[in-house]
Enzyme design. Structure first.
Site, short mmCIF file in Angstrom:
data_model
loop_
_atom_site.label_atom_id
_atom_site.label_comp_id
_atom_site.label_asym_id
_atom_site.label_seq_id
_atom_site.Cartn_x
_atom_site.Cartn_y
_atom_site.Cartn_z
N LYS A 215 -37.23 13.02 32.72
CA LYS A 215 -37.91 14.54 32.00
C LYS A 215 -39.22 13.89 31.95
O LYS A 215 -39.79 15.21 31.57
CB LYS A 215 -37.70 13.38 30.66
CG LYS A 215 -36.27 13.52 29.76
CD LYS A 215 -36.23 13.26 28.18
CE LYS A 215 -34.31 12.95 27.60
NZ LYS A 215 -35.00 13.13 26.47
N LYS B 76 -24.06 15.10 35.10
CA LYS B 76 -24.04 14.44 33.82
C LYS B 76 -24.09 15.38 33.04
O LYS B 76 -24.94 16.84 33.02
CB LYS B 76 -24.66 13.64 33.17
CG LYS B 76 -24.60 13.15 31.83
CD LYS B 76 -25.62 12.00 31.60
CE LYS B 76 -26.81 12.96 31.02
NZ LYS B 76 -28.05 11.59 30.03
N LYS C 129 -27.64 19.38 27.72
CA LYS C 129 -27.81 20.61 27.15
C LYS C 129 -29.09 21.11 27.69
O LYS C 129 -28.91 22.24 28.32
CB LYS C 129 -28.61 20.17 25.68
CG LYS C 129 -28.82 21.21 24.80
CD LYS C 129 -27.65 21.89 23.44
CE LYS C 129 -28.21 23.15 23.19
NZ LYS C 129 -27.53 24.06 22.10
P1 TYM Z 1 -28.17 11.63 23.07
O1 TYM Z 1 -28.61 12.14 22.03
O2 TYM Z 1 -29.13 12.05 24.40
O3 TYM Z 1 -27.03 11.20 23.22
C1 TYM Z 1 -26.61 10.60 22.40
C2 TYM Z 1 -25.27 10.03 22.93
O4 TYM Z 1 -24.10 11.17 23.33
C3 TYM Z 1 -23.68 10.31 24.92
N1 TYM Z 1 -23.79 11.03 26.18
C4 TYM Z 1 -23.16 11.15 26.90
N2 TYM Z 1 -21.59 10.57 26.70
C5 TYM Z 1 -21.47 10.46 27.71
N3 TYM Z 1 -21.09 11.88 29.35
C6 TYM Z 1 -22.33 12.55 28.80
N4 TYM Z 1 -22.54 13.65 29.65
C7 TYM Z 1 -23.49 11.78 27.83
N5 TYM Z 1 -24.62 12.94 27.39
C8 TYM Z 1 -24.56 12.08 26.16
C9 TYM Z 1 -25.12 8.92 25.28
O5 TYM Z 1 -25.22 8.14 25.77
C10 TYM Z 1 -25.47 8.73 23.73
O6 TYM Z 1 -25.24 7.74 23.76
N6 TYM Z 1 -31.83 7.86 23.71
C11 TYM Z 1 -30.71 8.04 22.38
C12 TYM Z 1 -30.36 8.53 21.42
C13 TYM Z 1 -31.13 7.11 21.12
C14 TYM Z 1 -30.73 5.12 20.62
C15 TYM Z 1 -30.85 5.08 19.81
C16 TYM Z 1 -28.65 5.76 21.18
C17 TYM Z 1 -31.91 6.53 20.37
N7 TYM Z 1 -32.14 5.07 19.32
C18 TYM Z 1 -30.93 3.72 19.85
C19 TYM Z 1 -28.53 4.27 20.85
C20 TYM Z 1 -29.71 3.26 19.76
C21 TYM Z 1 -30.47 9.95 23.62
O7 TYM Z 1 -31.51 10.53 24.02
O8 TYM Z 1 -29.26 9.94 23.18
#
Ligand code: TYM
Length: 338
Positions: free
Chosen positions: A114, A199, A202
């Protein structure tokens, strides 16, 4: 070791939920709410770590909250939250900040990716918030003493850090926190349609993702133009990344038999990509049409959404207040009337 059997997972309000989010994480939330005490929700504070617009943040946070319900979360079966409404997340984050070596944060691949993105876009600076992102994530989980975290593979490194922070706290102040572990689905990494070596995300752009609530015609169009054949495969790889991704999506839509038979055709050299794509588009449309309808219904009833937010906040704060009060005692901070 402390275990709680409590599940927590959160998602960023990045606009529309895509099928990567759903198959990698949210589908697991929907299953786990039947068997576990669960907390799910939207991390608006994490979304502030990259350049943002207040009106967009406000709208996206609410939309993602609605999308979680539309995707199958039932507010009677799990607690649904918006992170910033529960101030104990950031309070615990501060305490964890003071237990986290900066070297550990500099090693996080999401931070590196990022910050490259911010620099690439020019002008903007890399914020301390972006650097600190995984510590707030650890606080999100541990403020509820959750020990099971359904996420995609990209979050595994952040969870390792959460465990490290829990261990460091327990060692310094007494055994209190469980060590949270990731729960992965079979589709822990859904790949981009346009570039299946990356991966699905968005930030890659619209043609790379399929939104969970996209119109049928748009889903079909995107799947039709997905990359399936990417030339010669490296040693030991028998299925091209694009085809493997399509088969993963099919299986995630509970179409194991169709996936099996198409894989056999592929191995026999008789697969027509058009058939594979049609099967994937059909499966996605079948899976998502009822979600799309549910979302439209929810959008018509803002008072109901407000009520779910109020209820979720109250339920979550019962736990978060108890944790912070215990943590304050353990770390030598004065008691506070809540
Ligand atoms: P975020 O918002 O990027 O994504 C949300 C969830 O979707 C999963 N994910 C995917 N899984 C499989 N293939 C993909 N292409 C893909 N893209 C996204 C992510 O692994 C995630 O589970 N840091 C986290 C948000 C967060 C969080 C937390 C998660 C903040 N605090 C506490 C768990 C516990 C994030 O940016 O997810």
């Amino acid at each position: 070791m402390i275990t709680t059997n409590r599940v927590l997972s959160l998602i960023q309000p990045t606009g529309d939920m895509h099928v990567g989010n759903y198959f990698g994480a949210v589908a697991n939330y929907v299953r786990l709410q039947e068997t576990h005490e669960c907390i799910f929700g939207v991390v608006d504070l994490h979304a502030m770590t990259m350049p943002f617009d207040p009106a967009v943040l406000r709208a996206n946070t609410r939309q993602m909250f609605i999308d979680l319900i539309a995707a199958g979360l039932n507010p009677d079966k799990c607690t649904l939250i918006i992170q910033s409404l529960i101030p104990e997340h950031t309070e615990l984050c501060w305490i964890f900040n003071c237990l986290t070596p900066i070297g550990d944060l500099g090693r996080m691949t999401q931070f590196k990716d990022k910050s490259d993105q911010v620099e690439g876009e020019g002008g903007a600076f890399i914020s301390a918030g972006l650097f600190d992102y995984p510590v707030l994530q650890a606080a999100d989980i541990l403020i509820y003493r959750a020990d099971q975290v359904p996420v995609g593979k990209d979050q595994v490194q952040h969870l390792e850090l959460s465990r490290e922070i829990a261990r460091r706290f327990n060692y310094s102040f007494g055994e209190y926190f469980p060590e949270p572990a990731p729960l992965l689905t079979e589709a822990a990494k859904v790949m981009s349609l346009a570039d299946p070596e990356k991966k699905m995300s968005k930030s890659l752009g619209d043609k790379h993702t399929v939104g969970l609530f996209e119109e049928e015609s748009s889903i079909r169009k995107k799947v039709k133009t997905a990359v399936t054949d990417s030339g010669a495969l490296p040693e030991g790889v028998t299925v091209s990344p694009g085809v493997a991704n399509m088969l993963t999506i099919l299986k995630s839509c509970n179409k194991n038999d169709v996936a099996e038979s198409l894989l056999n055709d592929y191995k026999a050299g008789t697969l027509r990509y058009v058939n594979l794509k049609e099967a994937v588009a059909d499966a996605l449309v079948e899976l998502t049409s009822s979600m799309r309808a549910r979302r439209a219904e929810l959008m018509k009833d803002p008072a109901r959404i407000d009520k779910i937010i109020t209820q979720g906040t109250a339920a979550a704060r019962q736990i978060s207040r108890e944790t912070i009060s215990e943590v304050r005692k353990l770390t030598g901070l004065p008691e506070r009337a809540n």
